[in-house]
Design a protein around this motif. Structure first.
Motif, mmCIF file in Angstrom:
data_model
loop_
_atom_site.group_PDB
_atom_site.id
_atom_site.type_symbol
_atom_site.label_atom_id
_atom_site.label_comp_id
_atom_site.label_asym_id
_atom_site.label_seq_id
_atom_site.Cartn_x
_atom_site.Cartn_y
_atom_site.Cartn_z
ATOM 1 N N PRO A 13 0.853 -1.228 0.115
ATOM 2 C CA PRO A 13 -0.107 0.146 -0.154
ATOM 3 C C PRO A 13 0.825 1.247 -0.080
ATOM 4 O O PRO A 13 2.128 1.130 0.377
ATOM 5 C CB PRO A 13 -0.762 -0.088 1.336
ATOM 6 N N ASP A 14 0.375 2.414 -0.249
ATOM 7 C CA ASP A 14 0.732 3.503 -0.556
ATOM 8 C C ASP A 14 1.842 3.912 0.750
ATOM 9 O O ASP A 14 3.176 4.447 0.689
ATOM 10 C CB ASP A 14 0.159 4.803 -0.600
ATOM 11 N N TRP A 15 1.202 3.876 2.049
ATOM 12 C CA TRP A 15 2.012 4.421 3.148
ATOM 13 C C TRP A 15 3.206 3.320 3.384
ATOM 14 O O TRP A 15 4.116 3.943 3.975
ATOM 15 C CB TRP A 15 1.072 4.241 4.349
ATOM 16 N N THR B 60 0.493 -11.288 2.927
ATOM 17 C CA THR B 60 -0.816 -11.553 3.132
ATOM 18 C C THR B 60 -1.700 -10.779 4.074
ATOM 19 O O THR B 60 -2.821 -10.320 3.953
ATOM 20 C CB THR B 60 -1.005 -13.052 3.462
ATOM 21 N N ALA B 61 -1.046 -10.436 5.264
ATOM 22 C CA ALA B 61 -1.644 -9.714 6.189
ATOM 23 C C ALA B 61 -2.060 -8.275 5.909
ATOM 24 O O ALA B 61 -2.836 -7.358 6.245
ATOM 25 C CB ALA B 61 -1.028 -9.594 7.511
ATOM 26 N N LEU B 62 -1.162 -7.873 4.971
ATOM 27 C CA LEU B 62 -1.440 -6.329 4.275
ATOM 28 C C LEU B 62 -2.451 -6.266 3.556
ATOM 29 O O LEU B 62 -3.309 -5.130 3.813
ATOM 30 C CB LEU B 62 -0.277 -5.926 3.650
ATOM 31 N N GLU B 63 -2.920 -7.321 2.948
ATOM 32 C CA GLU B 63 -4.376 -7.477 2.247
ATOM 33 C C GLU B 63 -5.515 -7.361 3.267
ATOM 34 O O GLU B 63 -6.420 -6.868 3.024
ATOM 35 C CB GLU B 63 -4.327 -8.624 1.221
ATOM 36 N N ARG B 64 -5.162 -8.219 4.144
ATOM 37 C CA ARG B 64 -6.208 -8.526 5.170
ATOM 38 C C ARG B 64 -6.381 -7.815 6.397
ATOM 39 O O ARG B 64 -7.699 -7.455 6.893
ATOM 40 C CB ARG B 64 -6.273 -9.985 5.797
ATOM 41 N N MET B 65 -5.491 -7.044 6.847
ATOM 42 C CA MET B 65 -5.620 -6.060 7.915
ATOM 43 C C MET B 65 -4.588 -5.029 8.103
ATOM 44 O O MET B 65 -3.891 -4.624 8.911
ATOM 45 C CB MET B 65 -5.413 -6.859 9.405
ATOM 46 N N GLU C 196 -0.721 -0.709 9.791
ATOM 47 C CA GLU C 196 -0.368 0.927 9.744
ATOM 48 C C GLU C 196 -0.139 1.408 10.900
ATOM 49 O O GLU C 196 0.703 1.991 11.607
ATOM 50 C CB GLU C 196 -1.320 1.611 8.820
ATOM 51 N N ARG C 197 -1.030 0.868 12.106
ATOM 52 C CA ARG C 197 -0.820 1.444 13.526
ATOM 53 C C ARG C 197 0.451 0.989 14.201
ATOM 54 O O ARG C 197 0.900 1.731 14.967
ATOM 55 C CB ARG C 197 -2.365 0.914 14.389
ATOM 56 N N LEU D 251 6.245 -9.346 14.168
ATOM 57 C CA LEU D 251 5.230 -8.348 14.936
ATOM 58 C C LEU D 251 4.421 -9.024 15.547
ATOM 59 O O LEU D 251 3.769 -9.992 15.151
ATOM 60 C CB LEU D 251 4.536 -7.422 13.741
ATOM 61 N N LEU D 252 4.497 -8.709 16.920
ATOM 62 C CA LEU D 252 3.445 -9.568 18.023
ATOM 63 C C LEU D 252 2.403 -8.552 18.575
ATOM 64 O O LEU D 252 3.020 -7.514 19.011
ATOM 65 C CB LEU D 252 4.330 -10.366 18.778
#
Lengths: 470, 421
Positions: B26-28, B104-109, B114-115, B172-173
């Motif tokens: 994604p852009d960010w 995959t996580a970037l698509e789903r969440m 980003e947070r 990342l946990l």
């Protein structure tokens, strides 16, 4: 919190007891600031041999090149151009108290020096700004060959001894302030104790800065020959001025085979003195070197007494006590450098931070390859009195030998409510309770001081608390 | 399982774009990668304290995946090879729990990522964290929703099977409030002929009231120069046990920071390292007490043989106002040979007065008297030494949560320390 009020007045009487100043007239003083010319003038005034002049000039060149330390305390307030590097109050050190100029005598009498000498000392030396004004050693010791005089006097009278040892323990290139001291040094104590001679009573020196923006650069050299023993005690005070003074001493000690030297410092400079001191000892086979280092005063202190354990079985100790009051930074510690097998060392540090004071322990424990069976222990305890007080511990250990036992421990705590409650339930007032706890905390160091100093230290720490709770 | 072809590229700006393109960032995230890449040259290189390292990251190639299989993210075990997810397995996870590769996580969440991404370990900490942020691929996210308890330990297996490359593992946990989980993060691979560079980042977020156990086991091949920066953000009443085990790599420098942000946090920080040959291991820990009523208890133990060198540097920092903090720190080293060396630099910076802090460090050889005692009982010298080493490490080993992990670590340390027996 009630207990945070306690100790607030500690050192509040400094102005009255030590902070007074004399309207002194100096026989000679250099203009403010440092130059090659100032260095040469100091040497010329002292009528020094050529080798010492060269020593100074070499050191001056190194001083110019060396950078300021970038670690440790904030030294941005040190202005080398504002400082008077040399001020001479008298012609030569007096041998009897009566010869000392009246105003200087008054100063030291107010500080209790002659009284102390009569009571329990084997010898006294008193330095006022740059020069020694009084120096005396008991006759029986002099007869046994003990030398105790100012280092300037030693350069004239015992040039071979001084030349052999000066700059060998602390090289002129060791650090910026050691180089500075080597260039402009004046006064300090020279002690030589012949083989097997034990000096049973302490020898004492008292250092006093009187002039404003003064730089005091005493140079102390102690040589304990084989099997000798000496205990040297130094005390320091200064008046309170608005302009900062600089105290940059170098102390070199040679402890030969089987000898023992104890060096006790009660540093109680006023809060406008930068105290940047290099203290180092070489301890040879079976020798013992002990530093008892109490830092109560100054604006900033950076001082890490060191013992280089060079001979098999040598032992080094540093007992360090630091008190950092409002605005003070005591950056103190110890260095133990083990270069021989079966050497042992012990560092015990106790610090108290009060108000915005900051006490830092900074140390180095180093064991070189081949220094087998070394045992070394470092323990640091810090007591914090207020919620704005700060303490740090930076003990570095570099161990390059496997067959050694090394331990380090540090603790930080405050005066516990439970401890106070316990003592108060036994009938003590809160003030008495805190006094007792603080005294108990520093007891392991204070008990190592000569009796008169221990009393003074307890008085400093304790009696000042009177009426401060509530 | 899909066949993977790995394409190697020099880490330059085009490679960066290609990477973002390939991964569909994604852009960010593209922005973040670019920022990190541009910051690289201005950032300090995290030079090891006691071994000079002249390292040019441009000498290593970056791995680019051709194609990665899709993961479900519902299983307790996830396997990655060279940053690409290759298999998942193990027990089914409770509803809402996610164990996924980052892509995959970037698509789903995306919002969650980003947070949290690079909050605990800022990308501009040093060159190595910036490299990770710029060129990372793969990486793993573990997310446990509020109040959910994961009873089965989650196991990540991240493997490096290439040499001459720069590799950027990332974990990342996120433990949402009141959740509970145990994670075993295993990093490893065979020893290869050409050197490789790894720069890992781990971010642990223990939200309020969560109970988190995180065990990282590093078993890189001895061709690897390893940098890793791991940070914990712990919120109110979180309880964290965090174990770092270092067994591999030619040179490894691990930065471990525990930030105790809110009252009531208790962090148990354990470390175990075994070093042989002329390998070098450095641990740089921070116990950062920002809030009052926080506790941290650190114990790092190491055994060294041959001419191995370890450095432990640990700072306890108690901030102004963090009253009633308790912080303990101990580093103990056992040296099995005369050439081995362990440096210890424990530090305290305390700006609050109502605190209890201690630290201790020690080192020494196997005690001759202990050896004598055991040998008098009929053990050979090497058996006795063996037993003493195990006894020394037991204090840390027994606090590692999963039996299998404990046993494998034991096997590894046997192989490293007592190869003949």
């Amino acid at each position: 919190m009630e207990e945070t009020k306690v100790l607030e007045t500690l050192r509040d009487d400094y102005a009255e007891r030590y902070g007074f100043r004399d309207e002194a007239t100096y026989l000679y003083e250099t203009p403010r600031g440092l130059s090659r010319r100032v260095v040469e003038e100091i040497s010329a005034i002292k009528n020094e041999p050529e080798w010492m002049r060269q020593f100074r000039l070499r050191a001056y060149e190194i001083f110019l090149k060396k950078p300021m330390p970038t670690w440790g305390a904030d030294l941005s307030g040190v202005d080398f151009d504002r400082i008077v590097y040399y001020a001479r109050p008298t012609d030569r050190p007096a041998r009897s108290w009566d010869e000392v100029p009246e105003y200087i005598k008054r100063t030291f009498e107010r500080l209790g020096i002659p009284e102390a000498e009569r009571k329990f000392l084997a010898g006294v030396e008193a330095q006022y700004d740059s020069e020694s004004v009084y120096s005396n050693v008991r006759e029986d010791l002099a007869r046994m060959g003990v030398i105790f005089c100012s280092t300037d006097e030693a350069v004239q009278k015992y040039p071979d001894l001084v030349r052999e040892y000066i700059g060998t323990v602390v090289s002129i290139a060791d650090n910026k302030f050691a180089a500075l001291n080597s260039a402009v040094w004046s006064g300090g104590t020279f002690i030589y104790v012949p083989p097997g001679v034990r000096v049973e009573y302490p020898l004492q020196a008292y250092f006093r800065i009187n002039r404003e923006a003064m730089g005091q650069f005493e140079r102390t050299l102690i040589i304990a020959d084989e099997g000798a023993f000496v205990h040297y005690v130094e005390g320091c005070t200064a008046p309170i001025y608005t302009e900062d003074s600089l105290h940059a001493a170098v102390v070199e000690i040679i402890v030969k085979r089987g000898a023992r030297v104890r060096y006790t410092t009660i540093q109680n400079w006023s809060n406008n003195v930068y105290n940047l001191v290099t203290k180092r000892a070489f301890a040879y086979e079976e020798a013992t070197m002990e530093w008892v280092d109490c830092n109560i005063g100054s604006k900033v202190t950076m001082k890490y007494p060191a013992v280089y354990l060079l001979g098999r079985g040598a032992h080094g100790e540093v007992l360090s006590m630091a008190f950092a009051g409002d605005g003070q930074h005591q950056d103190t510690g110890a260095k133990m450098i083990h270069r021989a097998p079966y050497t042992t060392s012990l560092v015990q540090s106790k610090s108290i931070s009060k108000g915005t004071g900051r006490a830092s322990y900074r140390g180095l424990l180093k064991v070189y390859p081949g220094a087998e069976h070394v045992k070394a222990n470092v323990s640091c305890d810090a007591l914090l009195l207020h919620d704005v007080s700060r303490t740090d511990t930076y003990p570095t250990m570099e161990i390059q030998e496997q067959n050694v036992h090394i331990g380090h421990e540090a603790t930080v705590s405050k005066v516990g409510d439970e401890q106070i409650f316990y003592l108060m339930s036994r009938g003590l007032s809160e003030e008495e309770a805190i006094t007792m706890i603080v005294n108990g905390f520093i007891e392991p160091i204070v008990k190592e001081l000569p009796m008169e100093y221990a009393v003074e230290m307890n008085r400093l720490i304790a009696l000042e608390m009177e009426g401060s709770v509530g | 399982m899909a066949e993977l072809t790995l394409q190697k590229r020099a880490p330059e700006a085009e490679a960066l774009r290609a990477l973002s393109e390939r991964l569909g960032d994604p852009d960010w995230l593209r922005r973040l990668r670019r920022q990190a890449f541009e910051a690289l040259d201005g950032l300090p290189f995290p030079q090891p304290r006691s071994r000079r390292l002249d390292l040019d990251w441009r000498a290593f190639e970056v791995l680019l995946p051709e194609e990665a299989p899709r993961m479900e993210g519902r299983r307790a075990r996830l396997q990655l090879r060279n940053g690409v997810p290759v298999a998942e397995g193990g027990a089914e996870l409770p509803e809402g729990v996610v164990v996924l590769d980052l892509e995959t996580a970037l698509e789903r969440m995306p919002d969650l990522l980003e947070r949290y991404l690079h909050q605990a370990v800022r990308f501009d900490t040093d060159q190595m964290t910036a490299l990770n942020a710029a060129f990372r691929m793969g990486g793993v996210i573990i997310y446990v929703p509020e109040g959910v308890e994961v009873s089965e330990p989650i196991v990540l297996q991240q493997e490096l099977t290439e040499s001459g490359v720069a590799f950027f593992p990332y974990t990342l946990l996120i433990a949402a409030p009141g959740s509970r989980l145990t994670v075993i993060d295993e990093l490893g691979g065979p020893t290869l002929d050409r050197p490789a560079l790894t720069s890992g980042v781990v971010e642990l977020y223990a939200e309020s009231g969560s109970v988190v156990q995180y065990v990282a086991v590093q078993r890189w091949g001895s061709h690897v120069v390893d940098f890793t920066t791991r940070a914990l953000h712990a919120r109110r009443d979180a309880a964290v046990r965090w174990v770092n085990v270092s067994l591999g790599a030619r040179l490894s420098r691990a930065v471990i920071r525990a930030h105790l942000l809110e009252p009531g946090v208790a962090a148990d920080l354990l470390g175990l390292y075994i070093v042989d040959g002329d390998r070098y291991i450095e641990h740089d820990t921070l116990q950062d007490h920002i809030a009052p009523h926080t506790t941290s208890d650190l114990l790092y133990k190491g055994v060294l043989r041959d001419s191995a060198l370890s450095v432990y540097s640990g700072l306890i920092r108690v901030h102004h106002g963090a009253q009633r903090s308790n912080a303990y720190q101990a580093n103990r080293n056992l040296l099995l040979s005369r050439q081995a060396r362990a440096d210890s630099i424990p530090m305290l910076e305390i700006e609050a007065n109502d605190v209890r802090c201690t630290h201790g460090a020690s080192l020494g050889p196997v005690d001759e008297e202990h050896l004598f005692y055991l040998m008098a009982r009929g053990l050979s010298r090497s058996e006795a030494e063996h037993l003493i080493v195990l006894g020394f490490l037991q204090e840390v080993l027994e606090r590692i949560p999963v039996e299998r992990v404990r046993e494998e670590i034991l096997e590894d340390l046997e192989a490293i320390l007592f190869p003949a027996g």
